[in-house]
Scaffold this motif. Structure first.
Motif, PDB file in Angstrom:
ATOM      1  N   ALA A 178      19.526  -2.285  29.937  1.00 38.01           N
ATOM      2  CA  ALA A 178      19.618  -1.479  28.948  1.00 38.01           C
ATOM      3  C   ALA A 178      20.867  -0.573  29.462  1.00 38.01           C
ATOM      4  N   GLY A 179      21.625  -0.226  28.408  1.00 37.97           N
ATOM      5  CA  GLY A 179      22.731   0.594  28.653  1.00 37.97           C
ATOM      6  C   GLY A 179      24.072  -0.364  29.233  1.00 37.97           C
ATOM      7  N   ASP A 180      23.912  -1.614  29.350  1.00 36.53           N
ATOM      8  CA  ASP A 180      25.005  -2.436  29.656  1.00 36.53           C
ATOM      9  C   ASP A 180      25.632  -3.406  28.764  1.00 36.53           C
ATOM     10  N   GLY A 181      26.713  -3.869  28.939  1.00 34.73           N
ATOM     11  CA  GLY A 181      27.237  -4.665  27.763  1.00 34.73           C
ATOM     12  C   GLY A 181      27.090  -6.224  28.201  1.00 34.73           C
ATOM     13  N   ALA A 182      26.747  -6.587  29.245  1.00 33.58           N
ATOM     14  CA  ALA A 182      26.726  -7.928  29.879  1.00 33.58           C
ATOM     15  C   ALA A 182      25.523  -8.600  29.401  1.00 33.58           C
ATOM     16  N   THR A 183      25.538 -10.051  29.253  1.00 31.14           N
ATOM     17  CA  THR A 183      24.540 -10.886  29.239  1.00 31.14           C
ATOM     18  C   THR A 183      24.190 -11.304  30.366  1.00 31.14           C
ATOM     19  N   TYR A 184      22.999 -11.173  31.084  1.00 32.70           N
ATOM     20  CA  TYR A 184      22.578 -11.364  32.254  1.00 32.70           C
ATOM     21  C   TYR A 184      21.845 -12.542  32.367  1.00 32.70           C
ATOM     22  N   ILE A 185      22.095 -13.279  33.371  1.00 30.41           N
ATOM     23  CA  ILE A 185      21.468 -14.705  33.444  1.00 30.41           C
ATOM     24  C   ILE A 185      20.985 -14.767  34.798  1.00 30.41           C
TER      25      ILE A 185
END
Length: 341
Positions: A289-296
Motif C-alpha cells: 500500500a502506498g507504493d507503485g511497484a508490482t511485488y512478486i
C-alpha cells in the motif's frame, strides 16, 4: 513549456491519487484543473504534498479546448458523456473506466508492457487504463512471456474493498466496528458481509457463470499482452482496505525454471522481487500500500503441468491499478506524441 492537465473525478479515491502522483512524479504541467460533478464544485483538493490546493470545477461546464491531457476517474457514465467531447476539443483522454477498453480503435495500455500501442491513440484521442487486477498481473507476466512464451494462466485474486470505491471501504469499516461492539451488521455495497469474510463475486454474473471482473482479466490480458494466451480467473473480494493480491499459475511453451524466472523478474520494469523462502519473506497488501511497484513473491515450479510456474503478486490497486498507470500513460504520451518545450 509544460502541459495543461485536467483530472476528472478529482474528489474520488482514484482522482485524489492521480493528483498525488502527478505531484510526486513532478509531471511537467503548467496548469492543473480538478474537475468533478456539480455537487463537488468549490471543494478544495490537495495536490500531493506540495502544500497547494485547488478548487474543483464543474464537469458539466468544463471547456476542454486548449487542454492537453484529461485523466478520467469518474466512471463509465462520465466517460461516455464527456470523453468524446474532450477528444473532439483536441484533448487526449486517459480513461480509467471499463467503457473503452475493448474498443478496437482505443489502445489499452500498461507502459511497462505495451508502450508501442500509444501510437494508436491518434485514432480517437482516447486511451484506456486497464482493470486494476489485470494491470498488475500483466506487469508480472510480460518479462516471463518474452522469455518462454506463456500458453495458459490460471489466476485467483484477493481484491481489496477500495476497488469498490469509498463505499466499499466504509462498509468494511462499519461492519468491523459493528461486529466488535455487538451491533447488527448491515450489507449495502457488497452482496454478503465483507468483514471477516471473503466473497467470490466481483461485478455482475455472465451467462457462462463467470463474473464480469473475471471476463475483464481474460480479454484485457489478451489485448495488452498476447491474444493467444488462455486465461482462467476467479476474482474474490477480501476484507483488506487497499492492495490486491493474486495467486498465479503459468504454463509456458518453453522450459523456465523458478530460478531463471526470479532472475528475470528481479530486473523487469515495474517489478519488485521479494522472495525469501522463510517466515515473512514475501509481500502482502499492507506492505504494498502506498507504493507503485508490482511485488512478486513465492516463485516456484509447478510440477502439475509441463513448463509450469506459480507465483504470488501484490500491488496497490489505487496506484498501479489505476492512478499511477494513468500518469505513466500521460508521461508516455509526452515522450511519444505530444512533446512540448
Amino acid at each position: 513549456m509544460g502541459y495543461r492537465v485536467a483530472v476528472i473525478g478529482a474528489t474520488g479515491n482514484v482522482g485524489r491519487e492521480m493528483l498525488n502522483i502527478l505531484a510526486e512524479r513532478e509531471f511537467p504541467y503548467d496548469e492543473l484543473a480538478a474537475v468533478a460533478s456539480s455537487r463537488s464544485v468549490g471543494t478544495e483538493v490537495e495536490i500531493g504534498e506540495t502544500g497547494r490546493t485547488t478548487k474543483c470545477r464543474n464537469l458539466e461546464h468544463f471547456d476542454f479546448a486548449g487542454w492537453d491531457i484529461a485523466l478520467f476517474a469518474a466512471g463509465s457514465d462520465a466517460a461516455k458523456n464527456y470523453a468524446p467531447k474532450a477528444a473532439a476539443a483536441g484533448c487526449m483522454v486517459i480513461d480509467n473506466s471499463s467503457l473503452y477498453r475493448m474498443d478496437p480503435d482505443v489502445p489499452l495500455i500498461v507502459p511497462e508492457v505495451n508502450p508501442e500501442a500509444i501510437l494508436e491513440a491518434t485514432k480517437r484521442k482516447i486511451i484506456a487504463n486497464p482493470n486494476c487486477s489485470t494491470a498488475q498481473m500483466v506487469v508480472a507476466l510480460k518479462p516471463l512471456h518474452d522469455a518462454a512464451t506463456i500458453r495458459r494462466v490460471v489466476v485467483s485474486t484477493y481484491q481489496s474493498v477500495s476497488g469498490a470505491g469509498k463505499a466499499g471501504m466504509d462498509e468494511l469499516f462499519e461492519q468491523s466496528r459493528a461486529i466488535f461492539v455487538g451491533d447488527q451488521v448491515a450489507t449495502k455495497t457488497f452482496t454478503k458481509q465483507i468483514a471477516f469474510n471473503v466473497i467470490p463475486h466481483i461485478d455482475v454474473f455472465l451467462d457462462d457463470g463467470s463474473t464480469k471482473e473475471e471476463w475483464k482479466m481474460v480479454v484485457e490480458t489478451k489485448k495488452i499482452l498476447d491474444p493467444k494466451i488462455k486465461v482462467q480467473a476467479t476474482c474474490v473480494r477480501v476484507p483488506v482496505f487497499v492492495g490486491h493480491a493474486e495467486s498465479i499459475n503459468i504454463e509456458f511453451e518453453h522450459e523456465l525454471s523458478a530460478e531463471q524466472a526470479q532472475d528475470i523478474l528481479r530486473e523487469a520494469p515495474g517489478c519488485m522481487l521479494v522472495d525469501k523462502r522463510e517466515d515473512g519473506g514475501y509481500v502482502t497488501p499492507v506492505e504494498a500500500a502506498g507504493d507503485g511497484a508490482t511485488y512478486i513473491s513465492r516463485v516456484r515450479d509447478d510440477p502439475t503441468v509441463e513448463n509450469g510456474l506459480a507465483l504470488w503478486c501484490v500491488s496497490d490497486n489505487l496506484r498501479k491499478g489505476a492512478a499511477l498507470n494513468a500518469v505513466q500513460i500521460a508521461e508516455l504520451l509526452g515522450r511519444r506524441l505530444l512533446k512540448k518545450g
